[in-house]
Design an enzyme around this catalytic site. Structure first.
Site, mmCIF file in Angstrom:
data_model
loop_
_atom_site.group_PDB
_atom_site.id
_atom_site.type_symbol
_atom_site.label_atom_id
_atom_site.label_comp_id
_atom_site.label_asym_id
_atom_site.label_seq_id
_atom_site.Cartn_x
_atom_site.Cartn_y
_atom_site.Cartn_z
ATOM 1 C CG ASP A 93 -2.744 0.883 3.763
ATOM 2 O OD1 ASP A 93 -3.348 1.719 4.465
ATOM 3 O OD2 ASP A 93 -2.082 1.197 2.764
ATOM 4 N NE ARG A 112 7.820 -2.638 1.464
ATOM 5 C CZ ARG A 112 7.600 -2.308 2.724
ATOM 6 N NH1 ARG A 112 8.127 -3.029 3.697
ATOM 7 N NH2 ARG A 112 6.859 -1.266 3.021
ATOM 8 C CG ASP A 145 6.593 -0.733 -0.782
ATOM 9 O OD1 ASP A 145 7.791 -0.742 -1.111
ATOM 10 O OD2 ASP A 145 6.194 -0.243 0.293
ATOM 11 C CB SER A 181 1.422 5.631 5.943
ATOM 12 O OG SER A 181 2.195 5.984 4.817
#
Length: 397
Positions: free
Chosen positions: A12, A92, A121, A173
């Site tokens: 990504d 995060r 996210d 992923s």
């Protein structure tokens, strides 16, 4: 225009880097946080520069991650929906914190991330960014571009000569840090499908783990783990060691369907060996040192706390207020736990604490210990009073 991109080097963000340069005619500065994902950190920095970044940061944040984010979260005793130790959620706010800091230092007009418009996210990154810098501009390419899915992105990467770790044959992923590795997407989007053989990286398959159990001791002081098998370690070193020990015995695999904050259910597969050992070890010490009502109240509040962390409200006042409570409660979490690890199982082998509230003389069947058993009759009758009144006034059918 200058943009600071949270860059992992994966599919990504590799595509996003090139897309931002082309679409916004921007100067892009990449930031990769080393939170324990391995050698790929330095690889990501070189890849970012090769793909067109004007500058690439790679910062070692492992100690900060465990000390200031993982350990405080663990003091809460929180699990999201009863299973998830929130390895992605807790990383995060740390990444976004430094993303905003670098943007300020570089004079960048915006920050960008690779989170999709369907996931959690994006919320976590942006809530943190706005909490720390209210006027920051956030660019989320997944909410803007025309790519529908990863096969198109893989084609785009091939067209621009960008190497990516995801292939059509292995289309899930991954997100890795010192606390866990998560797997989602692709073949894992079917909740009935078993995870592909050989997918896991931190943990052995339990049936292939050693045939002999291993003893491990974890020591806590004032709320945090400080030593493993008598060896005092820094927070990041301690979690790394527990990952190794737990991983070789297949500890810490979780496969669940969870409720995302944005409103949909998703299937995630996680391996959290060291974190799982820490969670169970903490509860074992707490069973000795925490007052009953404090523990029960803490567990009720932990549910809300876990939701706040999962949903991205790390820098929100309600999370900070709860943190102060949990930190206060954790002051007495001092002691040592001994586990026996065997083929995916954590087996209790002993626990002790200098602050223990456990009084053997009180609970023993062989000692009085200052407890008059006759007192129990009045205790029971007082607690039964309302039940007896109701039974007389409203007899059951």
């Amino acid at each position: 225009m200058k943009i600071v991109l949270a860059y992992s080097g994966g599919l990504d963000t590799s595509i996003i880097l090139k897309w931002l340069i082309e679409h916004y005619n921007a100067e892009v500065i990449c930031f990769t946080a080393d939170i324990g994902q391995g050698e790929e950190v330095e690889e990501a920095r070189f890849k970012a520069l090769k793909t067109g970044a004007s500058k690439a940061y790679a910062l070692d944040l492992r100690e900060e991650f465990v000390r200031d984010f993982v350990f405080p979260m663990f003091r809460s005793g929180g699990l999201y929906e009863g299973y998830y130790l929130m390895g992605t959620s807790i990383a995060r706010p740390l990444i976004a914190k430094h993303l905003v800091r670098i943007a300020k230092e570089e004079g960048a007009e915006a920050i960008a991330h690779g989170a999709t418009g369907k996931g959690n996210d994006q919320v976590r990154f942006e809530l943190t960014a706005y909490s720390l810098e209210p006027s920051i501009r956030v660019i989320a390419p997944w909410r803007e571009w025309d790519f529908v899915g990863r096969p198109q992105m893989i084609e785009y990467a091939a067209l621009h000569g960008i190497p990516v770790p995801v292939t059509l044959e292995k289309p899930y992923s991954m997100d890795a840090n010192l606390l866990h590795i998560s797997y989602e997407g692709g073949v894992l989007e079917d909740p009935w499908a078993e995870p592909p053989a050989g997918m896991f990286r931190l943990t052995k398959d339990p049936w292939e783990a050693p045939n002999e159990p291993e003893l491990v001791e974890i020591q806590f002081e004032g709320g945090d783990a400080v030593a493993v098998n008598g060896e005092r370690l820094s927070p990041a070193e301690l979690l790394t060691k527990l990952n190794t020990i737990g991983g070789r015995h297949g500890i810490g695999r979780v496969d669940l369907v969870e409720n995302r904050f944005v409103g949909m259910k998703s299937r995630g597969v996680y391996e959290t060996p060291g974190g799982t050992l820490l969670y169970h070890a903490r509860r074992a010490v707490e069973s000795l040192t925490l007052d009953r009502e404090v523990m029960h109240q803490r567990d009720q509040l932990a549910i809300k706390y876990a939701e706040l962390v999962y949903n991205g409200f790390w820098f929100a006042p309600e999370r900070e207020a709860l943190q102060a409570y949990f930190d206060h409660v954790a002051r007495t979490v001092t002691g040592t736990v001994r586990f026996k690890l065997y083929k995916g199982n954590i087996i209790m082998a002993g626990r002790r604490s200098p602050l223990s509230l456990y009084d053997k003389s009180l609970v023993s069947f062989d000692e009085e210990g200052g407890y008059d058993q006759a007192d129990a009759e009045g205790f029971i009758k007082l607690n039964a009073l309302r039940l007896r009144v109701r039974a007389k006034a409203q007899p059951r059918d």
